[in-house]
Design a protein around this motif. Structure first.
Motif, short mmCIF file in Angstrom:
data_model
loop_
_atom_site.label_atom_id
_atom_site.label_comp_id
_atom_site.label_asym_id
_atom_site.label_seq_id
_atom_site.Cartn_x
_atom_site.Cartn_y
_atom_site.Cartn_z
N ASN A 152 0.83 -1.20 0.00
CA ASN A 152 0.00 0.00 0.00
C ASN A 152 0.87 1.25 0.00
N LEU A 153 0.52 2.16 -0.89
CA LEU A 153 1.29 3.38 -1.06
C LEU A 153 0.45 4.56 -0.55
N ILE A 154 0.99 5.28 0.41
CA ILE A 154 0.27 6.44 0.94
C ILE A 154 0.98 7.71 0.48
N LEU A 155 0.36 8.43 -0.42
CA LEU A 155 0.94 9.69 -0.88
C LEU A 155 0.05 10.88 -0.54
N ASP A 156 -1.22 10.61 -0.33
CA ASP A 156 -2.18 11.70 -0.07
C ASP A 156 -2.67 11.65 1.37
N SER A 157 -1.76 11.34 2.28
CA SER A 157 -2.11 11.27 3.70
C SER A 157 -0.80 11.19 4.50
N HIS A 158 -0.83 10.57 5.65
CA HIS A 158 0.35 10.52 6.52
C HIS A 158 0.48 9.11 7.11
N LYS A 159 1.56 8.88 7.84
CA LYS A 159 1.79 7.54 8.41
C LYS A 159 2.02 7.60 9.90
N LEU A 160 1.49 8.60 10.56
CA LEU A 160 1.72 8.77 12.00
C LEU A 160 1.30 7.59 12.86
N PRO A 161 0.21 6.88 12.53
CA PRO A 161 -0.16 5.73 13.39
C PRO A 161 0.97 4.72 13.53
N PHE A 162 1.81 4.64 12.50
CA PHE A 162 2.90 3.67 12.54
C PHE A 162 4.10 4.17 13.36
N HIS A 163 3.96 5.37 13.88
CA HIS A 163 4.99 5.92 14.79
C HIS A 163 4.28 6.42 16.05
N TYR A 164 3.39 5.58 16.50
CA TYR A 164 2.50 5.96 17.61
C TYR A 164 3.28 6.30 18.88
N ASP A 165 4.40 5.62 19.09
CA ASP A 165 5.20 5.89 20.30
C ASP A 165 5.63 7.36 20.35
N ARG A 166 5.97 7.91 19.20
CA ARG A 166 6.40 9.32 19.20
C ARG A 166 5.22 10.26 19.38
N VAL A 167 4.07 9.87 18.84
CA VAL A 167 2.88 10.71 19.03
C VAL A 167 2.55 10.78 20.53
N GLU A 168 2.63 9.61 21.16
CA GLU A 168 2.35 9.54 22.60
C GLU A 168 3.35 10.36 23.41
N ALA A 169 4.63 10.23 23.07
CA ALA A 169 5.68 10.97 23.78
C ALA A 169 5.48 12.48 23.60
N TRP A 170 5.15 12.87 22.37
CA TRP A 170 4.91 14.29 22.08
C TRP A 170 3.73 14.82 22.91
N GLU A 171 2.69 14.04 22.97
CA GLU A 171 1.50 14.47 23.72
C GLU A 171 1.79 14.54 25.21
N ASN A 172 2.75 13.75 25.65
CA ASN A 172 3.15 13.81 27.06
C ASN A 172 4.14 14.93 27.35
N GLY A 173 4.42 15.74 26.33
CA GLY A 173 5.30 16.88 26.53
C GLY A 173 6.78 16.55 26.44
N GLU A 174 7.10 15.35 25.96
CA GLU A 174 8.52 14.97 25.84
C GLU A 174 9.10 15.52 24.54
N LYS A 175 10.40 15.72 24.55
CA LYS A 175 11.07 16.12 23.32
C LYS A 175 11.22 14.89 22.43
N ILE A 176 10.83 15.01 21.20
CA ILE A 176 10.93 13.84 20.30
C ILE A 176 11.84 14.14 19.12
N ALA A 177 12.51 13.10 18.65
CA ALA A 177 13.31 13.24 17.43
C ALA A 177 12.37 13.14 16.24
N PRO A 178 12.66 13.88 15.18
CA PRO A 178 11.83 13.73 13.99
C PRO A 178 11.90 12.31 13.44
#
Lengths: 390, 108
Positions: free
Chosen positions: A22-48
């Motif tokens: 599956n090719l995603i070009l017209d959207s994003h892939k954030l669910p597959f980096h959920y750990d960083r989304v969670e860390a960001w929401e917890n106010g932690e500094k995250i690496a891109p």
């Protein structure tokens, strides 16, 4: 040749089924980096997760739609090979997973291009590249293609004269079209011959005056045998420097649908509908995307987004990796202060930056997540192609 | 902890600023610069009713210094003059010789 309806939607996310996944070009892939989304929401500094960058600001083309026209910073430092390799080491240390060589220059012109890609592979960092393909000659292709996740060629139009008018000096200068097509075909053949995993695509940056190029572009993608041909909007700055009239895109919807229907089993024609339908207006005021998808200029300048490379946005200039190590910039207070500013009421993405940045899909998703409109959740599907390119 | 400002209105300039003449606004900004040596390289060029303040730097500063200095300068103006102020450097036009043939000038 079978025509297929190629766009699928799961939970509102667009993806296209290809033979390779599956090719995603017209959207994003954030669910597959959920750990960083969670860390960001917890106010932690995250690496891109992803860094979009260039190895030079130089370019031999003169595309009429080029956003680099509006990205001139104060300095133009040359990026030495060692600077580029150090940068990758720093990326690996903090956890960057994918690097796309796009940004504000033609990276294939840099001496660092081949060693950069090969070093990234040794570090386990995925690499993609957008290029006009003019200087991407067979010997270079052979050195890099086995290490790349994707290569996307900028092809402004499907006809040689229009291509040369938009991307070079005039309609009579079709030698640039011929050169690009020859290199693309070489890569398509090499991929098949060596069974390489690299996805090959061509991209048209659509401006309303070139709507007659939509169908020839789609036909060219099919004829070349690339994996996809994608058609996207043209970005502009908040002052309208390029003069893009987003209202005129609506008149092209029928042609765009017709182009999509030219998809074959081998070649998908994809329209970035979400961005086109947004008509240059973002739904978000705060700009969270850069924390997940950072951009670096071919001048070495590190700024949250390519939209901020110009001297105008100097207050968002965080450092230059040719003058100090990237990891020191990343760890500095200025990095976090700048990112925090973009998420504060001092900043408004609707009025203080250009339209539809590379972080657009990610920013929409994070904004919807924070507002509770649509929460990002852990994925239940298998990973899409190019998962480390948000 | 993450601070959620997603639904908060962007700071806008207040009447005290919008009703002031541009020369008065620039005088006020220059006064603040004169009170803070660390901002002496900043030269304000114009200011708008909507809070946009344009500046130039009188000496070249590396990216590591100019960004953080301008954020601090803006914070000073926000704290002392108006929360809706936004500081921008005057834009620079494209230096690419080929692309310049298109004749596109960065608007501001």
């Amino acid at each position: 040749m079978s025509h297929v309806i190629n766009t699928n939607r799961v939970n509102g996310d667009n993806f296209v089924e290809t033979k390779e996944g599956n090719l995603i070009l017209d959207s994003h892939k954030l669910p597959f980096h959920y750990d960083r989304v969670e860390a960001w929401e917890n106010g932690e500094k995250i690496a891109p997760v992803t860094v979009d960058m260039a190895l030079t600001r130089a370019c031999g083309a003169m595309c009429s739609f080029c956003y680099a026209i509006m990205q001139e910073p104060q300095e133009r430092r040359g990026i030495k090979v060692q600077d580029a390799l150090n940068l990758l080491d720093d990326f690996a240390e903090i956890g960057v997973k994918g690097v796309s060589l796009i940004s504000d220059g033609e990276s294939t012109l840099s001496k660092a291009y081949v060693p950069f890609i090969q070093h990234a592979a040794t570090l386990g960092i995925d690499i993609g590249n957008a290029t006009n393909g003019w200087e991407w000659k067979p010997d270079k292709i052979e050195q890099v293609l086995p290490y790349m996740t994707w290569v996307r060629f900028t092809v402004a139009a499907g006809r040689p004269e229009s291509y040369s008018k938009i991307m070079f000096k005039g309609p009579e200068d079709t030698q640039v079209f011929d050169r690009a097509m020859s290199h693309i075909k070489y890569a398509v053949d090499l991929k098949k011959k060596n069974n390489l995993e690299c996805t090959l695509g061509i991209q048209m940056v659509l401006t309303p005056e070139f709507k007659d190029e939509i169908i020839p572009f789609a036909q060219l993608a099919v004829d070349l045998g690339v994996d996809y041909g994608v058609i996207k909007h043209c970005s502009d700055d908040e002052y309208g420097t390029l003069g893009i009239d987003y209202e005129k895109y609506e008149n092209m919807y029928d042609l765009l649908e017709e182009a999509e229907n030219m998809s074959t089993d081998d070649t998908k024609i994809i329209v970035k509908w979400d961005k086109i339908r947004d008509k240059g207006v973002s739904s978000y005021n705060r700009f969270y995307g850069p924390q997940f998808l950072l951009q670096i200029s071919g001048s070495g300048l590190v700024a949250p987004s390519g939209m901020f490379f110009n001297a105008r946005y100097s207050k968002f200039h965080m450092g230059n990796f040719t003058e100090e190590r990237f990891i020191d910039i990343y760890k500095s207070d200025r990095y976090q202060r700048t990112m925090n500013y973009l998420g504060s009421p001092h900043f408004d993405a609707q009025t203080m930056m250009g339209t539809l940045p590379i972080q657009h899909y990610v920013s929409v998703a994070l904004d919807n997540h924070i507002k509770g409109i649509r929460r990002i959740e852990k994925p239940t599907d298998s990973e899409p192609l190019h998962v480390n390119f948000l | 902890m993450f601070k959620n400002y997603a639904d908060v209105d962007t700071f806008a300039t207040q009447e005290g600023w919008t009703k002031m003449s541009e020369s008065k606004r620039l005088d006020l900004i220059k006064q603040k610069i004169s009170e803070h040596n660390e901002f002496e390289v900043i030269h304000p060029t114009r200011s708008q009713e909507d809070g946009q303040v344009f500046i130039e730097l009188t000496e070249e500063l590396p990216a590591s210094k100019r960004g953080i200095m301008l954020l601090s300068f803006e914070a000073l103006l926000k704290e002392n003059i108006d929360q809706g102020i936004n500081v921008w450097h005057e834009p620079i036009d494209d230096k690419n010789k080929l692309r310049k043939l298109r004749g596109i000038v960065v608007k501001s």
